[in-house]
Design a protein around this motif. Structure first.
Motif, short mmCIF file in Angstrom:
data_model
loop_
_atom_site.label_atom_id
_atom_site.label_comp_id
_atom_site.label_asym_id
_atom_site.label_seq_id
_atom_site.Cartn_x
_atom_site.Cartn_y
_atom_site.Cartn_z
N ASN A 169 -25.67 -23.97 -29.37
CA ASN A 169 -26.62 -23.12 -28.66
C ASN A 169 -26.31 -21.63 -28.84
N ARG A 170 -25.04 -21.31 -29.07
CA ARG A 170 -24.70 -19.91 -29.37
C ARG A 170 -25.14 -19.54 -30.78
N CYS A 171 -25.12 -20.51 -31.67
CA CYS A 171 -25.46 -20.25 -33.07
C CYS A 171 -26.96 -20.14 -33.32
N PHE A 172 -27.76 -20.92 -32.57
CA PHE A 172 -29.16 -21.07 -32.94
C PHE A 172 -30.11 -20.87 -31.77
N ASN A 173 -31.26 -20.29 -32.10
CA ASN A 173 -32.41 -20.30 -31.21
C ASN A 173 -33.26 -21.51 -31.59
N TRP A 186 -34.74 -24.23 -36.53
CA TRP A 186 -33.73 -23.51 -35.78
C TRP A 186 -33.42 -22.20 -36.49
N THR A 189 -28.97 -17.10 -34.32
CA THR A 189 -28.94 -16.00 -33.35
C THR A 189 -28.18 -14.83 -33.96
N GLU A 190 -28.09 -13.72 -33.22
CA GLU A 190 -27.32 -12.58 -33.69
C GLU A 190 -25.86 -12.98 -33.87
N TYR A 191 -25.35 -13.77 -32.92
CA TYR A 191 -23.98 -14.28 -33.04
C TYR A 191 -23.87 -15.17 -34.27
N GLU A 193 -25.52 -15.13 -37.01
CA GLU A 193 -25.54 -14.36 -38.25
C GLU A 193 -24.15 -13.84 -38.60
N CYS A 198 -21.33 -20.92 -38.08
CA CYS A 198 -22.75 -21.19 -37.79
C CYS A 198 -23.54 -21.26 -39.09
#
Length: 260
Positions: A169-173, A186, A189-191, A193, A198
């Protein structure tokens, strides 16, 4: 099941009825072995058919040799648990075994999916080598579980699943309904990237395949014709774009920097 459409159970039995004469374990045809005893076929069982002895003796020799060759076997039935046991054996961290499902079934409501006892028995009968192979390594898995501790494994597996989901969930929207059976929708996310783990999770299988293949032929096997082999490999697949090539180079550089 609508009209004259066959149920899954009927479809399987019809296929067995049509092909029964060719479904013996001694038939090493690729067409047959892609359907029955496929795992054993891929692991080299056909060469054991050339030996003297009964079919059962050949199966037992085959499994005994695999048991000597493989130090650890993961079972898809207990995939998370197997990963946790592997992590413990290798001294890894949880993040080292994070994974992302690429394809998965979201609709398990199919009404005709129930198989009859007769169909199950036929599947087991014609997959006799794979069945014995699975049963052996299932017993090995249960021995590892007992040695590690069943209660402890349950706790560690629950912790792993929670951490893996949090990392995902931190890796992807993800789409709001998250109903897609393939996670191509999917978005990092900024994280995600910034975090290479990820990016690796989101990477196409074909790119990882190329990376692993190149390491094998150049580093592990030290093949003299490594470049020719990789060009042949690339000729069978869709070419990578520049972004994907740059990513592979970055991963390789990181890998090389960590080699002893």
């Amino acid at each position: 099941k609508e009209g004259n459409e066959l149920s899954l159970d009927e479809t399987i039995n019809k296929w067995f009825d049509t092909n029964e004469a060719n479904l013996q374990p001694t038939n090493t045809s690729c067409a047959v072995q892609s359907v029955v005893n496929g795992l054993s076929f891929d692991l080299g069982f056909p060469k054991y058919l050339e030996r003297n002895g009964t079919l059962q003796e050949k199966i037992e020799d085959f499994i005994a040799d695999l048991a000597q060759e493989f130090d650890f076997v993961l079972l898809t039935d207990y995939f998370d648990e197997s990963l946790v046991l592997l992590k413990e054996q290798m001294g890894w961290q949880f993040q080292d075994i994070f994974f992302m499902k690429r394809f998965y079934t979201t609709d398990r409501s199919r009404k005709d999916s129930k198989l009859s006892r007769r169909t199950i028995d036929r599947i087991l009968k014609y997959n006799i080598v794979d069945v014995q192979l699975y049963n052996f390594f299932h017993q090995m898995y249960k021995m590892k579980v007992r040695a590690y501790g069943e209660e402890l494994l349950m706790q560690k597996t629950a912790e792993f699943r929670q951490l893996r989901l949090e990392f995902e969930n931190r890796c992807f929207n993800k789409p709001a309904d998250n109903s897609a059976s393939f996670n191509k929708e999917w978005i990092l996310t900024e994280y995600g990237e910034r975090e290479k783990s990820c990016t690796l999770l989101h990477m196409k299988d074909i790119i990882l395949d190329y990376f692993i293949s190149e390491l094998q032929v150049t580093k592990d096997f030290r093949s003299s014709n490594a470049q020719e082999m990789m060009e042949k490999w690339a000729g069978k697949h869709k070419p990578m774009n520049e972004e994907e090539k740059d990513l592979i180079m970055t991963i390789q550089e990181d890998f090389e920097s960590q080699r002893p």
